[in-house]
Design a protein around this motif. Structure first.
Motif, PDB file in Angstrom:
ATOM      1  N   VAL A  67       0.868  -1.173   0.000  1.00  0.00           N
ATOM      2  CA  VAL A  67       0.000   0.000   0.000  1.00  0.00           C
ATOM      3  C   VAL A  67       0.908   1.227   0.000  1.00  0.00           C
ATOM      4  CG1 VAL A  67      -1.822   1.264   1.207  1.00  0.00           C
ATOM      5  CG2 VAL A  67      -1.797  -1.240   1.268  1.00  0.00           C
TER       6      VAL A  67
ATOM      7  N   THR B  48      -1.402  -2.276  -4.453  1.00  0.00           N
ATOM      8  CA  THR B  48      -2.864  -2.288  -4.384  1.00  0.00           C
ATOM      9  C   THR B  48      -3.427  -0.904  -4.687  1.00  0.00           C
ATOM     10  OG1 THR B  48      -2.837  -1.818  -2.005  1.00  0.00           O
ATOM     11  CG2 THR B  48      -2.836  -4.131  -2.668  1.00  0.00           C
TER      12      THR B  48
ATOM     13  N   ARG C 130      -5.487   1.022  -3.339  1.00  0.00           N
ATOM     14  CA  ARG C 130      -6.246   1.388  -2.136  1.00  0.00           C
ATOM     15  C   ARG C 130      -6.068   2.841  -1.745  1.00  0.00           C
ATOM     16  NH1 ARG C 130      -5.230  -3.979   1.696  1.00  0.00           N
ATOM     17  NH2 ARG C 130      -5.852  -5.511   0.110  1.00  0.00           N
TER      18      ARG C 130
ATOM     19  N   GLY D  38      -2.902  -4.764  -7.484  1.00  0.00           N
ATOM     20  CA  GLY D  38      -3.901  -5.488  -6.707  1.00  0.00           C
ATOM     21  C   GLY D  38      -5.123  -4.621  -6.440  1.00  0.00           C
ATOM     22  N   THR D  39      -6.153  -5.253  -5.884  1.00  0.00           N
ATOM     23  CA  THR D  39      -7.429  -4.590  -5.624  1.00  0.00           C
ATOM     24  C   THR D  39      -7.998  -3.990  -6.911  1.00  0.00           C
ATOM     25  OG1 THR D  39      -6.413  -3.960  -3.498  1.00  0.00           O
ATOM     26  CG2 THR D  39      -8.662  -3.253  -3.864  1.00  0.00           C
TER      27      THR D  39
ATOM     28  N   LEU E 211     -10.784  -3.848  -9.466  1.00  0.00           N
ATOM     29  CA  LEU E 211     -12.205  -4.167  -9.318  1.00  0.00           C
ATOM     30  C   LEU E 211     -13.011  -4.036 -10.603  1.00  0.00           C
ATOM     31  CD1 LEU E 211     -12.858  -2.243  -5.964  1.00  0.00           C
ATOM     32  CD2 LEU E 211     -12.079  -4.606  -6.265  1.00  0.00           C
TER      33      LEU E 211
ATOM     34  N   SER F   1      -7.137  -9.517  -8.358  1.00  0.00           N
ATOM     35  CA  SER F   1      -8.456  -9.009  -7.997  1.00  0.00           C
ATOM     36  C   SER F   1      -8.966  -9.759  -6.769  1.00  0.00           C
ATOM     37  CB  SER F   1      -9.423  -9.194  -9.168  1.00  0.00           C
ATOM     38  OG  SER F   1     -10.692  -8.655  -8.871  1.00  0.00           O
ATOM     39  N   PRO F   2      -9.722  -9.104  -5.895  1.00  0.00           N
ATOM     40  CA  PRO F   2     -10.205  -9.801  -4.701  1.00  0.00           C
ATOM     41  C   PRO F   2     -11.271 -10.849  -4.974  1.00  0.00           C
ATOM     42  CG  PRO F   2     -11.026  -7.564  -4.751  1.00  0.00           C
ATOM     43  CD  PRO F   2     -10.031  -7.675  -5.866  1.00  0.00           C
TER      44      PRO F   2
END
Length: 214
Positions: free
Chosen positions: A19, A44, A46, A69-70, A72, A90-91
């Protein structure tokens, strides 16, 4: 490309889940990971300037295998690939994200937590998935259970993975690598403690090394 990137991830055995916010943080973190012998990062999405961080790593530290990452949405797939992401995480198992990553010829590791998720991933042509959140979804026992009906699937568990339980995951034949954040915790980044990140990265690399029984 897919096989090459996944082979590199499998060889490294750990993917730091990062992060960071902005180009400076991204570049400094990548340098710290390289110094610790861990040239890979999943940045990510985020924080507001995560894309700038990803772009900086891709441009300034090409030896680092950088992913996003993350992710969506399909639009985010385009954003991260255009910024230099070599892989996408992806989550969940969301068809628009998977399809767009495939169209962009970038490996996608969708999150799975159930057998139904795995079946959706397989139907979309994905053979390597992220068990997420690993500790909540059943941990190593869940991977063992899912590997029985799905022997062709490989897992990258993420979420609750740490130094204490790392080998519980890595010792499973179906696990290619584990995602974790203990070596790149956000407070270390905000404090600029790059030396500690390098130390933890080096410690993680040594810890992840295959045991003699592997």
């Amino acid at each position: 490309m897919d096989a090459t990137v996944l082979d590199r991830i499998a060889a490294l055995r750990i993917v730091p889940v990062v992060v960071v916010d902005g180009a400076d943080e991204g570049a400094r973190l990548a340098d710290a990971l390289m110094a610790g012998g861990l040239p890979v990062a999943e940045i990510t999405l985020r924080l507001p300037n995560a894309l700038a961080a990803l772009r900086a790593v891709a441009a300034e530290q090409p030896d680092v295998l950088v992913g996003a990452g993350t992710v969506l949405t399909a639009a985010q797939v385009d954003e991260v690939v255009d910024a230099g992401a070599r892989f996408v995480v992806s989550p969940g198992t969301f068809e628009p994200v998977i399809r767009r990553a495939q169209e962009r010829d970038v490996p996608i590791l969708p999150g799975v937590a159930t057998a139904s998720d795995v079946m959706r991933a397989l139907d979309l042509g994905v053979r390597t998935v992220k068990l997420f959140p690993a500790s909540v979804a059943g941990g190593p026992a869940a991977i063992k259970a899912l590997s029985a009906p799905f022997p062709q699937v490989r897992f990258m568990p993420t979420g609750g993975v740490n130094a204490a339980n790392l080998h519980d995951y890595l010792d499973l034949p179906s696990v290619i690598a584990a995602g974790g954040s203990w070596m790149v915790e956000r407070p270390l980044v905000t404090a600029g403690d790059w030396a500690e990140i390098s130390r933890r990265a080096a410690e993680a690399v040594a810890l992840a090394a295959p045991t003699t029984e592997d």
